[in-house]
Scaffold this active site. Sequence first.
Site, PDB file in Angstrom:
ATOM      1  N   HIS A 151      54.598  38.377  42.151  1.00 28.33           N
ATOM      2  CA  HIS A 151      52.664  38.249  41.511  1.00 28.33           C
ATOM      3  C   HIS A 151      53.406  38.928  39.830  1.00 28.33           C
ATOM      4  O   HIS A 151      54.898  40.036  40.075  1.00 28.33           O
ATOM      5  CB  HIS A 151      52.579  38.716  41.828  1.00 28.33           C
ATOM      6  CG  HIS A 151      51.820  38.565  42.770  1.00 28.33           C
ATOM      7  ND1 HIS A 151      51.804  36.736  43.004  1.00 28.33           N
ATOM      8  CD2 HIS A 151      50.701  38.342  43.650  1.00 28.33           C
ATOM      9  CE1 HIS A 151      51.511  36.372  43.752  1.00 28.33           C
ATOM     10  NE2 HIS A 151      50.461  37.180  44.319  1.00 28.33           N
ATOM     11  N   LYS A 583      37.820  40.874  41.618  1.00 27.42           N
ATOM     12  CA  LYS A 583      36.835  39.568  40.483  1.00 27.42           C
ATOM     13  C   LYS A 583      35.905  39.479  40.481  1.00 27.42           C
ATOM     14  O   LYS A 583      35.392  39.150  40.191  1.00 27.42           O
ATOM     15  CB  LYS A 583      38.686  38.823  39.956  1.00 27.42           C
ATOM     16  CG  LYS A 583      38.642  38.118  38.884  1.00 27.42           C
ATOM     17  CD  LYS A 583      39.193  37.915  38.426  1.00 27.42           C
ATOM     18  CE  LYS A 583      39.378  36.332  37.332  1.00 27.42           C
ATOM     19  NZ  LYS A 583      38.681  35.070  37.976  1.00 27.42           N
TER      20      LYS A 583
END
Length: 921
Positions: A151, A583
């Site tokens: 990532h 999120k």
Amino acid sequence: MPNTIELESDDKDQPLREDIRLLGRILGDTVREQAGERVYDTVENIRQNSVRFRRLEDVAARRELEATLNSLAPEKAIQIIRAFGFFSHLSNIAEDQHHIRRNRVHALTSSAPREGTMRRALQRAREAGIDKAQLRAFFAGAKVVPVLTAHPTEVRRKSNIDREMDVAELLAERDKRILTDTEMVENEAALRRAVLILWQTNLLRRTRLRVIDEVANGLSFYDYTFLRELPRFYEALESELASNSWAAADGLPSFLRMGSWIGGDRDGNPFVNEPVLRATLRRQSSRALQFYLDELHQLGAELSLDRRLVGVSLALDQLAAKLPEPMASRADEPYRRAITGMYARLAAAWRAQSDIVAPAQLSGDAIPYANSGEFLTDLDIIHNSLVANGSTALAGGRLKHLRRAVDVFGFHLAALDMRQNSDVHERCIAEMLRLVDPALDYLQLDEPARIELLLGELRTARPLASPHLQYSDETASELAIVHAAADAHRTYGQAAVPQYVISKATSISDILETAVMVKEAGMLRPHGGELDIDISPLFETIEDLRNCGQVMDALFQIPEYVRLLESRGRIQEVMLGYSDSNKDGGFLTSGWELYKAELVLVEVFRRRNIGMRLFHGRGGSVGRGGGPSYQAILAQPPGAVQGAIRITEQGEIISSKYSNPELGRHNLEIFAAATLEATLLQQPGDTPRADFIAAMDTLSAEAFSAYRNLVYETDGFDRFFRESTVIGEIANLNIGSRPSSRKPSARIEDLRAIPWVFSWAQCRLMLPGWYGFGSAVTAWREAHPQDGMAMLKTMYREWPFFRMLLSNMDMVLSKSDIAIASRYAEMVSDSELRERVFSRIRTEWKTVIDALHEIMDQQTLLQSNPLLARSIRNRFPYLDPLNHMQIELLKRYRAGDTDENVVSGIHLTINGIAAGLRNSG
């Protein structure tokens, strides 16, 4: 850089102060020599005004700072940014070295083992009455796997990481032995050369990383740390167990191993395909075999034992006799003859698996080892012969470490997960069914009909795909990948690709679709009820976390699926997503829904008599589930660990934890120690009090409402986010192979969690790591005016989970800066939107800090962690200027200035700020 850096500290931090002063002086001299005295003076001027602005929000300091920055030509700005950025990198090196230093001092001077070490965990187990049988059972069934991912939050190039490791080694040399005056001068000269090389090395990648580049970067940590330090970890643990008469007669199982997503994670990354998967597996295997060949070569040089002086076992003699043409000089050296033959077989295996020629001269044609088990058997023959003939000491050291390495890493090095989004599987299954039966529209079927159809496919050995049919590129690619995984099982063993993770798992059909896909490659055989790979659903949104218990409970009521689990040891892995849930619902709600999901899953698995292994998809930052690993594991609900845990290690966290071998071994030990404690020392009755759960439900609901209202329900918030952060510029920074958004869209819903969190870190708001908690506490106190705060304080004292949440918020807020954030907000062109949104953020920021202080009974952030507080405060004079310069360069760039130095300057500030914050993504 200043020649004298003022740092607050206790006496025990004196070596850290000295290291930072030394590196700061060397960097300052380098800046003078390479960029000139005027650049150095400008650096100092900016630093001083930045300090004044931070401490006092001094208007005059701000004006002087802005005037200085506005007057800088882009090429000069680059030099200044690099100076501040490199200081952050060098400070990180000094702090890591000090951490190692303190661990050593603690080990030498304290009779009480440090928390987070295996000695401490074993001591606590002994004090709790854990007996030898229980401990052996734990190690026999334990599975602890850090999983490296690609990532994109590591902004440094490998070239820079390698040079920084040179600096770290030179600093370590000053600690490990007493240097003479001459040696000290030579050491400093070497440091100056290393810093000069760093200064003259570009911090930025000129091209975007390819997946295979990410694979290579990930493999470098095996050279730095894993291949040598994991065997040392086991050796130290076995020694500790032996000292307490807990050692197992048949040795300690290799319960701690490495995993990886790099080259196997294709969720949203179109560049991970079948050729990349095969290349990744070859490179992993090649790295392991090359290490074994090097170690075997060294072992042969060491074991020069002469049979006329020492006895050997019959098995060793037989192993030595397999060498077809022994050299006359080796006739009486059976160990060397045996190792020469083993080397030839291992080199042949390397050639067969990687098409690479082994580096040393070989004699004759050798039959390659079919698998690592055959190689380990031969190493055991050497070990047993040495032990049986009075050479037990020689069975230790290199041979012992090599045997352990082969047991841990095999011929595959690391377990490579496959991952794909459930939507892709759905489309592939729908296409394959439609081509067989044009009247069948799988996408229009409801869930029960899908399950029935998929189970029908899983009952028959007939493949669904046909070589005589033409499939879309997507379906053809997915089929090629599962066939590549099946080939890997045949070549390297099933441990090479043991898990298949399903992103965006919401239903039973998502899991069964994956089962049908692996069946196409023969990794699921219906008639024998055999499954060669774990199918791991990933639940990652708030809604998915709330429903995951029901999904798994219904899945376990399907006899065909449970029959498949029998072939996997009746163990089911479930992955929980921290990033997307944060999120989606904010920090507090994400943490609470993850905790509740685990409680529900524990009960479902217990009731269905299925073994549970949780896979935690944590990021580096608090906004993506990051934070101290030891506390995070111990804060899991009772019964959630069960001796088995997998946790992702992502981005810059990988290099900060594992670039240094000693620090890397310590971090691996933390995983093992926490897993042992969470498994053996938690009691079933340790579940949180009912009133704690009720309070958290209320707090979470309020925080969820506040967060969703700001991020998803406030008109214009997406514009505020894009204009007040570097999200657009991050997308153009060459830090990863994967696109920053799932779809070509400007919607926050489609943005990946990593750039979302990374952007808020850059502007120093860290919003995903705290927003909503202040509103939640305010509402709670209004509803409970008499005892509301007392309840929260009790929860903080008595509940590890709640304490961990607040501790992480405390840490992330200490890195935030509302004054700097206000300067980023000024870049929002719509003044009404700017004031409307930022005033809410500022108010919530203040409310959260006040709430933390009261609940945690502290006057300042990080009051209970003065070492970290000092570290962060001492960075601000060098971190803050990077933010101010980033803002000025963003203004120029967005006003149309396309000077290459402006763009490079923005990217360099992103690099430097990320280094200063450390866990920013």
